[in-house]
Scaffold this motif. Structure first.
Motif, PDB file in Angstrom:
ATOM      1  N   ILE A  93      -5.564  55.253  39.071  1.00  0.00           N
ATOM      2  CA  ILE A  93      -6.467  55.031  40.208  1.00  0.00           C
ATOM      3  C   ILE A  93      -7.696  54.246  39.772  1.00  0.00           C
ATOM      4  O   ILE A  93      -8.145  53.320  40.452  1.00  0.00           O
ATOM      5  CB  ILE A  93      -6.865  56.383  40.840  1.00  0.00           C
ATOM      6  N   PHE A  94      -8.272  54.614  38.631  1.00  0.00           N
ATOM      7  CA  PHE A  94      -9.452  53.912  38.141  1.00  0.00           C
ATOM      8  C   PHE A  94      -9.164  52.436  37.856  1.00  0.00           C
ATOM      9  O   PHE A  94     -10.071  51.601  37.918  1.00  0.00           O
ATOM     10  CB  PHE A  94      -9.977  54.575  36.868  1.00  0.00           C
ATOM     11  N   SER A  95      -7.921  52.125  37.546  1.00  0.00           N
ATOM     12  CA  SER A  95      -7.573  50.738  37.236  1.00  0.00           C
ATOM     13  C   SER A  95      -7.372  49.880  38.477  1.00  0.00           C
ATOM     14  O   SER A  95      -7.228  48.662  38.367  1.00  0.00           O
ATOM     15  CB  SER A  95      -6.288  50.696  36.392  1.00  0.00           C
ATOM     16  N   GLN A  96      -7.367  50.508  39.657  1.00  0.00           N
ATOM     17  CA  GLN A  96      -7.192  49.742  40.886  1.00  0.00           C
ATOM     18  C   GLN A  96      -8.424  48.872  41.143  1.00  0.00           C
ATOM     19  O   GLN A  96      -9.559  49.306  40.937  1.00  0.00           O
ATOM     20  CB  GLN A  96      -6.968  50.679  42.071  1.00  0.00           C
ATOM     21  N   PRO A  97      -8.244  47.646  41.621  1.00  0.00           N
ATOM     22  CA  PRO A  97      -9.396  46.778  41.902  1.00  0.00           C
ATOM     23  C   PRO A  97     -10.167  47.269  43.115  1.00  0.00           C
ATOM     24  O   PRO A  97      -9.600  47.887  44.027  1.00  0.00           O
ATOM     25  CB  PRO A  97      -8.750  45.415  42.171  1.00  0.00           C
ATOM     26  N   ASN A  98     -11.461  47.002  43.111  1.00  0.00           N
ATOM     27  CA  ASN A  98     -12.304  47.351  44.249  1.00  0.00           C
ATOM     28  C   ASN A  98     -12.081  46.323  45.349  1.00  0.00           C
ATOM     29  O   ASN A  98     -12.100  45.118  45.107  1.00  0.00           O
ATOM     30  CB  ASN A  98     -13.776  47.365  43.828  1.00  0.00           C
ATOM     31  N   SER A  99     -11.887  46.806  46.559  1.00  0.00           N
ATOM     32  CA  SER A  99     -11.539  45.911  47.664  1.00  0.00           C
ATOM     33  C   SER A  99     -12.748  45.266  48.310  1.00  0.00           C
ATOM     34  O   SER A  99     -12.611  44.416  49.187  1.00  0.00           O
ATOM     35  CB  SER A  99     -10.762  46.688  48.735  1.00  0.00           C
ATOM     36  N   GLU A 100     -13.969  45.661  47.905  1.00  0.00           N
ATOM     37  CA  GLU A 100     -15.151  45.101  48.554  1.00  0.00           C
ATOM     38  C   GLU A 100     -15.383  43.647  48.151  1.00  0.00           C
ATOM     39  O   GLU A 100     -15.123  43.242  47.026  1.00  0.00           O
ATOM     40  CB  GLU A 100     -16.391  45.929  48.179  1.00  0.00           C
ATOM     41  N   ASP A 101     -15.897  42.887  49.064  1.00  0.00           N
ATOM     42  CA  ASP A 101     -16.258  41.505  48.786  1.00  0.00           C
ATOM     43  C   ASP A 101     -17.665  41.485  48.208  1.00  0.00           C
ATOM     44  O   ASP A 101     -18.653  41.542  48.930  1.00  0.00           O
ATOM     45  CB  ASP A 101     -16.197  40.690  50.080  1.00  0.00           C
ATOM     46  N   GLU A 102     -17.752  41.461  46.884  1.00  0.00           N
ATOM     47  CA  GLU A 102     -19.050  41.579  46.250  1.00  0.00           C
ATOM     48  C   GLU A 102     -19.964  40.409  46.594  1.00  0.00           C
ATOM     49  O   GLU A 102     -21.179  40.565  46.728  1.00  0.00           O
ATOM     50  CB  GLU A 102     -18.881  41.673  44.723  1.00  0.00           C
ATOM     51  N   GLU A 103     -19.401  39.232  46.742  1.00  0.00           N
ATOM     52  CA  GLU A 103     -20.232  38.064  47.028  1.00  0.00           C
ATOM     53  C   GLU A 103     -20.955  38.231  48.358  1.00  0.00           C
ATOM     54  O   GLU A 103     -22.107  37.829  48.520  1.00  0.00           O
ATOM     55  CB  GLU A 103     -19.355  36.806  47.056  1.00  0.00           C
ATOM     56  N   GLN A 104     -20.277  38.869  49.329  1.00  0.00           N
ATOM     57  CA  GLN A 104     -20.889  39.063  50.628  1.00  0.00           C
ATOM     58  C   GLN A 104     -22.005  40.095  50.559  1.00  0.00           C
ATOM     59  O   GLN A 104     -23.065  39.933  51.153  1.00  0.00           O
ATOM     60  CB  GLN A 104     -19.839  39.510  51.639  1.00  0.00           C
ATOM     61  N   THR A 105     -21.787  41.178  49.835  1.00  0.00           N
ATOM     62  CA  THR A 105     -22.792  42.230  49.766  1.00  0.00           C
ATOM     63  C   THR A 105     -23.987  41.813  48.910  1.00  0.00           C
ATOM     64  O   THR A 105     -25.075  42.355  49.068  1.00  0.00           O
ATOM     65  CB  THR A 105     -22.183  43.508  49.172  1.00  0.00           C
ATOM     66  N   GLN A 106     -23.818  40.850  48.016  1.00  0.00           N
ATOM     67  CA  GLN A 106     -24.907  40.452  47.145  1.00  0.00           C
ATOM     68  C   GLN A 106     -26.024  39.722  47.893  1.00  0.00           C
ATOM     69  O   GLN A 106     -27.173  39.765  47.483  1.00  0.00           O
ATOM     70  CB  GLN A 106     -24.374  39.547  46.030  1.00  0.00           C
ATOM     71  N   ILE A 107     -25.718  39.075  48.987  1.00  0.00           N
ATOM     72  CA  ILE A 107     -26.708  38.218  49.621  1.00  0.00           C
ATOM     73  C   ILE A 107     -27.290  38.818  50.899  1.00  0.00           C
ATOM     74  O   ILE A 107     -28.002  38.153  51.624  1.00  0.00           O
ATOM     75  CB  ILE A 107     -26.092  36.846  49.948  1.00  0.00           C
ATOM     76  N   THR A 108     -26.984  40.105  51.197  1.00  0.00           N
ATOM     77  CA  THR A 108     -27.467  40.686  52.446  1.00  0.00           C
ATOM     78  C   THR A 108     -28.852  41.309  52.317  1.00  0.00           C
ATOM     79  O   THR A 108     -29.501  41.559  53.312  1.00  0.00           O
ATOM     80  CB  THR A 108     -26.484  41.758  52.939  1.00  0.00           C
ATOM     81  N   LEU A 109     -29.292  41.617  51.102  1.00  0.00           N
ATOM     82  CA  LEU A 109     -30.614  42.205  50.901  1.00  0.00           C
ATOM     83  C   LEU A 109     -31.429  41.354  49.942  1.00  0.00           C
ATOM     84  O   LEU A 109     -30.904  40.829  48.959  1.00  0.00           O
ATOM     85  CB  LEU A 109     -30.487  43.622  50.313  1.00  0.00           C
ATOM     86  N   ASN A 110     -32.730  41.259  50.204  1.00  0.00           N
ATOM     87  CA  ASN A 110     -33.604  40.621  49.238  1.00  0.00           C
ATOM     88  C   ASN A 110     -34.358  41.685  48.463  1.00  0.00           C
ATOM     89  O   ASN A 110     -34.206  42.880  48.705  1.00  0.00           O
ATOM     90  CB  ASN A 110     -34.572  39.647  49.932  1.00  0.00           C
ATOM     91  N   ALA A 111     -35.173  41.277  47.517  1.00  0.00           N
ATOM     92  CA  ALA A 111     -35.859  42.223  46.645  1.00  0.00           C
ATOM     93  C   ALA A 111     -36.785  43.155  47.425  1.00  0.00           C
ATOM     94  O   ALA A 111     -36.903  44.339  47.100  1.00  0.00           O
ATOM     95  CB  ALA A 111     -36.639  41.462  45.579  1.00  0.00           C
ATOM     96  N   ALA A 112     -37.459  42.645  48.470  1.00  0.00           N
ATOM     97  CA  ALA A 112     -38.385  43.477  49.236  1.00  0.00           C
ATOM     98  C   ALA A 112     -37.662  44.606  49.962  1.00  0.00           C
ATOM     99  O   ALA A 112     -38.171  45.729  50.066  1.00  0.00           O
ATOM    100  CB  ALA A 112     -39.160  42.615  50.236  1.00  0.00           C
ATOM    101  N   ASP A 113     -36.454  44.317  50.473  1.00  0.00           N
ATOM    102  CA  ASP A 113     -35.690  45.332  51.185  1.00  0.00           C
ATOM    103  C   ASP A 113     -35.240  46.460  50.270  1.00  0.00           C
ATOM    104  O   ASP A 113     -34.868  47.532  50.739  1.00  0.00           O
ATOM    105  CB  ASP A 113     -34.460  44.691  51.844  1.00  0.00           C
TER     106      ASP A 113
END
Length: 370
Positions: free
Chosen positions: A188-208
């Protein structure tokens, strides 16, 4: 893989009901020959059932078959719990006479219900996910935490408790089940994470990401500080801390911590050694942005604490526990309040981290420059 494979695994799990009944009926005269005959007959029926319901399966994921077997055994555990409570009769009577002592304790009784209900549902969900080609990592990680807690308490409780000298064949069969399950955990731990990391990386800035912008996380931080104190406190109680606070709490609210079966003692020591550091790490994860491991960690821990608290609370109140170790009537409200909050808030934290993981993603170079 077609949907019929998942349906076949579900039908196979329900075959445990007639198989248990047939095995118990054939073994009712308590002779060794009858036991061997019953075992061979039940095995033949099981093999034929597997061949019939899974004949169209072409899955290459071995976890499908592991979950199918585990679902089968989960229904058996539910039958055990129901027969122990005299709700049904004649399905596992022979097994209860010959079983390892763990299953006949209050803790083992609650484990049977947890495995027969919660784990069974998880197995079906994971089987469905594999059948349809979906990612099952989140459900699997929750199960990993639940299973690991059960395995640690079961093995160590049998080794150091009053039943340590009564280890028999069923204990070693259970160890085989644990070995296969540990392999499944690594899978189970070896399964890839299904989240789109690139999308989640740009939704918050440092102030948020400032703590002042996250009032809910402030409440979680307060909880984590209290939770680490609570688990260390109960760990000290089972280690025979002589302070008056420990003595009063044990007498008034949780006398089950002193039960000689050793399962509560092992559980609280494991909680202090593993949950305690987790709370400190989670506190760091809520304060410092970019801790990408936080959602997975909360999934594992929430499954572990849910299983542990269900077993502990149920055993503390169950009639199988000697009266002197059950929660006193005038202390039940405090006992339930503390333990329910201790079990539920990690589930809320897990939901927060899994559904809103932006804070735990690292800022991209572009965003850092801005």
């Amino acid at each position: 893989m077609s949907a019929s494979a998942g349906t076949g695994a579900f039908v196979l799990s329900l075959m445990s009901i007639p198989i248990c009944y047939i095995f118990n009926t054939l073994s009712s005269n308590n002779s060794f020959d009858a036991f061997v005959f019953a075992g061979c007959t039940s095995l033949i029926i099981l093999v034929i059932s597997v061949r019939f319901v899974l004949q169209k399966t072409n899955s290459l994921d071995p976890l499908f078959y592991v979950y199918g077997v585990h679902a089968f055994l989960s229904v058996v555990n539910l039958i055990i719990g129901l027969e122990q409570d005299n709700i049904i009769d004649g399905f596992v009577t022979f097994y209860l006479k010959e079983a390892d002592p763990h299953i006949n304790t209050a803790h083992g009784h609650m484990i049977a219900y947890w495995d027969g209900c919660v784990h069974y549902l998880m197995y079906l969900l994971m089987i469905a996910a594999i059948t349809w080609g979906d990612n099952y990592r989140a459900i699997g990680l929750y199960w990993v935490g639940s299973f690991l807690t059960h395995a640690i308490v079961y093995v160590l409780g049998n080794a150091v408790g009053k039943h340590g000298t009564e280890v028999g064949l069923f204990f070693f069969l259970h160890m085989l089940f644990i070995a296969v399950s540990v392999w499944a955990c690594f899978r189970i731990f070896s399964q890839p994470n299904s989240e789109d990391e690139e999308q989640t990386q740009i939704t918050l800035n440092a102030a948020d990401r400032s703590l002042t912008r996250r009032p809910l996380d402030v409440l979680f931080i307060i909880y984590l500080v209290l939770a680490v104190s609570f688990c260390v406190f109960r760990g000290l109680i089972v280690l025979d801390c002589s302070t008056q606070w420990c003595h009063d709490y044990t007498q008034q609210y949780e006398p089950y911590l002193k039960d000689p079966s050793a399962y509560p003692k092992v559980q609280m020591v494991a909680s202090m050694l593993y949950s305690g550091p987790y709370y400190v790490i989670a506190l760091y994860g809520l304060l410092v942005p970019g801790c990408e491991w936080m959602p997975d960690l909360t999934l594992v821990h929430s499954g572990a604490v849910a299983q542990a608290q269900f077993s502990h609370m149920g055993a503390s109140l169950h009639t199988r526990t000697p009266f002197s170790y059950r929660v006193p009537a005038d202390g039940q409200s405090v006992f339930l309040l503390l333990n329910i909050l201790y079990a539920l808030i990690p589930q809320v934290l897990c939901y927060r981290c899994s559904t809103n993981p932006e804070f735990f993603r690292k800022l991209t170079a572009k965003k850092k420059a801005e």
